[in-house]
Design an enzyme around this catalytic site. Sequence first.
Site, PDB file in Angstrom:
ATOM      1  N   PRO A  11      42.971  28.376  42.652  1.00  0.00           N
ATOM      2  CG  PRO A  11      44.466  26.943  41.657  1.00  0.00           C
ATOM      3  CD  PRO A  11      43.089  27.018  42.186  1.00  0.00           C
ATOM      4  CD  GLU A  12      40.445  34.424  39.943  1.00  0.00           C
ATOM      5  OE1 GLU A  12      40.840  35.249  39.096  1.00  0.00           O
ATOM      6  OE2 GLU A  12      39.371  34.533  40.548  1.00  0.00           O
TER       7      GLU A  12
END
Length: 275
Positions: free
Chosen positions: A2-3
């Site tokens: 995840p960003e």
Amino acid sequence: MPELPEVETTLRGIRPHLAGQRIEAMVVRDPRLRLPIPPDLPARLAGALIGPLSRRAKYLLMEVAGGSLILHLGMSGSLRVVAAQAPPMKHDHVDLVLTDGRALRFHDPRRFGLMIWTPDPPAVAVSRHPLLCDLGPEPLEDDFDGDHLYRASRGRRVAVKSFVMDAAVVVGVGNIYASESLFLAGIHPARACHRVAAVRYQRLAETIRTVLNASIVQGGTTLRNFVQEDGNPGYFARSLRVYGRTGQPCLNCGTRLQERRIGQRSSFYCPSCQH
DNA sequence: AGCTCAACCTGCTGGC
DNA sequence: TGCCAGCAGGTTGAGC
């Protein structure tokens, strides 16, 4: 992996399924995350009503039991809503079992994620909790702009890419989107941050917003699969312009894209378009 | 104060 | 085919 767009996508995906729900039990199969899951957390959360969900940087906040559950997905974490009796897969470390027979399931092979509780409600925790209180502005909120970047960069000499990835400067710009934003802004990632002019920071602030928003929109296309018990969170195909494209032609000018390490992170750029 | 580097952990890929 | 080195989207903390 995840960003910020993935975390936002996760938030939007799970929020409707948790609204108004009560936690029947918390099942911890492996507490060894970046910070260990506190041993007393299951007892604290059992029977608690789930309140509003929010996001600060890449942290997810759940108001519950008079305080806040703080979650982070680290490098490899994901959250899904599944049938509570669905057999856990490898690395399914935690379930929040809901009274409706489903569960919020936390999966994290590398265990860089985080799940802790703090007695402050989210609105207070964001300004008081040590993990949250020193974070810079949200890139999609109004208090983030080129002036902010310009002012924060004065007196500093780190590469501009490291600078925009510094969560004290602005949150949510991870390794992929740092490369993408700098490419769109025409700024060389290795340039010292104090040698980027105000007008170019204006442009960079715009491209950061553009790239993150575009990715959130793409993330939305995976939402419909998000909660199916057999659905995989599937990292959506991204239209990346430079990330991972070493040696391939620049989409603007055809020059072969280059890669180098900046601040120990792989960085991708066009040597002709970025200065 | 600012910066660099190592560390946390598992899984996958590419080279031999 | 198997083995091993190197790398991966994040973040913190130690040490200069």
